[in-house]
Design a protein around this motif. Structure first.
Motif, mmCIF file in Angstrom:
data_model
loop_
_atom_site.group_PDB
_atom_site.id
_atom_site.type_symbol
_atom_site.label_atom_id
_atom_site.label_comp_id
_atom_site.label_asym_id
_atom_site.label_seq_id
_atom_site.Cartn_x
_atom_site.Cartn_y
_atom_site.Cartn_z
ATOM 1 N N LYS A 22 35.726 41.231 44.086
ATOM 2 C CA LYS A 22 36.757 40.729 43.176
ATOM 3 C C LYS A 22 36.203 39.635 42.276
ATOM 4 O O LYS A 22 36.499 39.590 41.084
ATOM 5 C CB LYS A 22 37.956 40.195 43.961
ATOM 6 C CG LYS A 22 38.846 41.259 44.536
ATOM 7 C CD LYS A 22 40.006 40.622 45.284
ATOM 8 C CE LYS A 22 40.828 41.661 46.002
ATOM 9 N NZ LYS A 22 41.909 41.052 46.799
ATOM 10 N N GLN A 23 35.408 38.738 42.859
ATOM 11 C CA GLN A 23 34.815 37.668 42.060
ATOM 12 C C GLN A 23 33.896 38.238 40.989
ATOM 13 O O GLN A 23 33.895 37.763 39.846
ATOM 14 C CB GLN A 23 34.042 36.699 42.953
ATOM 15 C CG GLN A 23 34.926 35.828 43.806
ATOM 16 C CD GLN A 23 34.128 34.901 44.710
ATOM 17 O OE1 GLN A 23 32.899 34.936 44.732
ATOM 18 N NE2 GLN A 23 34.823 34.080 45.465
ATOM 19 N N ILE A 24 33.123 39.243 41.352
ATOM 20 C CA ILE A 24 32.225 39.869 40.376
ATOM 21 C C ILE A 24 33.038 40.550 39.284
ATOM 22 O O ILE A 24 32.710 40.447 38.089
ATOM 23 C CB ILE A 24 31.262 40.848 41.080
ATOM 24 C CG1 ILE A 24 30.245 40.071 41.919
ATOM 25 C CG2 ILE A 24 30.554 41.742 40.075
ATOM 26 C CD1 ILE A 24 29.382 40.934 42.821
ATOM 27 N N GLN A 25 34.117 41.241 39.663
ATOM 28 C CA GLN A 25 34.962 41.888 38.656
ATOM 29 C C GLN A 25 35.604 40.860 37.738
ATOM 30 O O GLN A 25 35.686 41.076 36.520
ATOM 31 C CB GLN A 25 36.029 42.744 39.336
ATOM 32 C CG GLN A 25 35.480 43.998 39.974
ATOM 33 C CD GLN A 25 36.515 44.732 40.816
ATOM 34 O OE1 GLN A 25 37.585 44.217 41.101
ATOM 35 N NE2 GLN A 25 36.176 45.961 41.214
ATOM 36 N N ASN A 26 36.050 39.739 38.299
ATOM 37 C CA ASN A 26 36.615 38.667 37.466
ATOM 38 C C ASN A 26 35.556 38.112 36.524
ATOM 39 O O ASN A 26 35.841 37.842 35.352
ATOM 40 C CB ASN A 26 37.187 37.555 38.336
ATOM 41 C CG ASN A 26 38.446 37.962 39.053
ATOM 42 O OD1 ASN A 26 39.106 38.923 38.672
ATOM 43 N ND2 ASN A 26 38.790 37.243 40.111
ATOM 44 N N ALA A 27 34.349 37.928 37.037
ATOM 45 C CA ALA A 27 33.263 37.425 36.194
ATOM 46 C C ALA A 27 32.945 38.427 35.081
ATOM 47 O O ALA A 27 32.678 38.031 33.941
ATOM 48 C CB ALA A 27 32.020 37.149 37.037
ATOM 49 N N GLN A 28 32.989 39.718 35.387
ATOM 50 C CA GLN A 28 32.732 40.725 34.360
ATOM 51 C C GLN A 28 33.831 40.721 33.311
ATOM 52 O O GLN A 28 33.560 40.869 32.118
ATOM 53 C CB GLN A 28 32.593 42.106 35.000
ATOM 54 C CG GLN A 28 31.307 42.270 35.779
ATOM 55 C CD GLN A 28 31.249 43.558 36.578
ATOM 56 O OE1 GLN A 28 32.274 44.171 36.876
ATOM 57 N NE2 GLN A 28 30.042 43.971 36.939
ATOM 58 N N ALA A 29 35.073 40.543 33.742
ATOM 59 C CA ALA A 29 36.181 40.466 32.781
ATOM 60 C C ALA A 29 36.015 39.231 31.897
ATOM 61 O O ALA A 29 36.211 39.314 30.673
ATOM 62 C CB ALA A 29 37.515 40.419 33.515
ATOM 63 N N ASP A 30 35.637 38.111 32.509
ATOM 64 C CA ASP A 30 35.384 36.898 31.722
ATOM 65 C C ASP A 30 34.237 37.120 30.749
ATOM 66 O O ASP A 30 34.282 36.647 29.604
ATOM 67 C CB ASP A 30 35.070 35.715 32.641
ATOM 68 C CG ASP A 30 36.279 35.245 33.431
ATOM 69 O OD1 ASP A 30 37.414 35.642 33.073
ATOM 70 O OD2 ASP A 30 36.083 34.500 34.415
ATOM 71 N N ALA A 31 33.220 37.840 31.198
ATOM 72 C CA ALA A 31 32.076 38.118 30.322
ATOM 73 C C ALA A 31 32.500 39.001 29.151
ATOM 74 O O ALA A 31 32.048 38.798 28.017
ATOM 75 C CB ALA A 31 30.954 38.784 31.115
ATOM 76 N N ARG A 32 33.368 39.983 29.411
ATOM 77 C CA ARG A 32 33.860 40.830 28.313
ATOM 78 C C ARG A 32 34.649 39.990 27.307
ATOM 79 O O ARG A 32 34.494 40.153 26.098
ATOM 80 C CB ARG A 32 34.712 41.971 28.856
ATOM 81 C CG ARG A 32 33.899 43.085 29.478
ATOM 82 C CD ARG A 32 34.757 44.305 29.798
ATOM 83 N NE ARG A 32 35.818 44.051 30.767
ATOM 84 C CZ ARG A 32 35.663 44.121 32.086
ATOM 85 N NH1 ARG A 32 34.484 44.436 32.598
ATOM 86 N NH2 ARG A 32 36.674 43.882 32.894
ATOM 87 N N ASP A 33 35.482 39.089 27.819
ATOM 88 C CA ASP A 33 36.230 38.201 26.924
ATOM 89 C C ASP A 33 35.278 37.317 26.120
ATOM 90 O O ASP A 33 35.475 37.117 24.916
ATOM 91 C CB ASP A 33 37.194 37.326 27.719
ATOM 92 C CG ASP A 33 38.320 38.126 28.364
ATOM 93 O OD1 ASP A 33 38.541 39.290 27.948
ATOM 94 O OD2 ASP A 33 38.973 37.581 29.285
ATOM 95 N N ALA A 34 34.262 36.785 26.786
ATOM 96 C CA ALA A 34 33.282 35.944 26.096
ATOM 97 C C ALA A 34 32.505 36.753 25.064
ATOM 98 O O ALA A 34 32.197 36.253 23.973
ATOM 99 C CB ALA A 34 32.332 35.307 27.105
ATOM 100 N N ASP A 35 32.182 38.014 25.404
ATOM 101 C CA ASP A 35 31.484 38.880 24.446
ATOM 102 C C ASP A 35 32.343 39.122 23.207
ATOM 103 O O ASP A 35 31.845 39.125 22.085
ATOM 104 C CB ASP A 35 31.105 40.212 25.082
ATOM 105 C CG ASP A 35 29.889 40.112 25.984
ATOM 106 O OD1 ASP A 35 29.173 39.092 25.898
ATOM 107 O OD2 ASP A 35 29.667 41.049 26.776
#
Length: 168
Positions: A76-89
């Motif tokens: 879940k933490q990795i998925q949240n980090a990936q979602a944050d990364a997509r937002d940052a991208d």
């Protein structure tokens, strides 16, 4: 005299037979007693072994459930980090587009109203700055994603290790 000896011999044989029978009975009773004790001890060992196996199985299942919970939390933490990364991208992409627009507008603006346009060589600093910003931003995003994944995995590993260590 022969009859007395014969009677004594028969009496002695009967006495010896009775003594041997009593001895055999004692041996049989003793053997039965030891066999029962041994059988009881084996049954107790089997019960204890089954109980220990059941306890070990329950402990292993509990540990596995805890580790699975830790793994799911890390995922879940990795998925949240990936979602944050997509937002940052996405934000980074908007910033890059804005930097490109600014670089193009600098390129199209004359530097001095009394002189001719600088052309391609007149505004390379803005273009270079936009390119550097774009590359730096992409690299920072890649590093942030890698850091987030490795951090989540490392924390999960640490929690799993601590779980196993405390249950020993």
């Amino acid at each position: 005299m022969n009859t007395i000896l014969l009677k004594w011999g028969i009496a002695a044989a009967i006495a010896i037979g009775c003594l041997f029978g009593a001895y055999q009975h004692g041996v049989n009773v003793t053997n039965a007693k030891w066999e029962k004790q041994q059988s009881d001890a084996q049954a107790a060992q089997a019960t204890l072994r089954a109980q220990e196996e059941r306890t070990a199985r329950e402990t292993e299942q509990r540990r596995q459930a805890e580790i699975e919970s830790i793994r799911a939390d890390a995922q879940k933490q990795i998925q949240n980090a990936q979602a944050d990364a997509r937002d940052a991208d996405a934000a980074s992409e908007r910033l890059r587009k804005q930097a490109d627009r600014l670089a193009k507008s600098v390129r199209s603006c004359p530097s001095d109203t009394g002189t001719a346009d600088g052309g391609e060589t007149g505004t390379p600093a803005a273009v270079v700055l936009a390119n550097v910003l774009e590359r730096a931003d992409r690299r920072a995003g890649e590093l942030a994603q890698a850091y987030d994944r490795s951090r989540a995995a490392g924390l999960a590993c640490e929690r799993a290790y601590n779980t196993l260590r405390t249950h020993q």
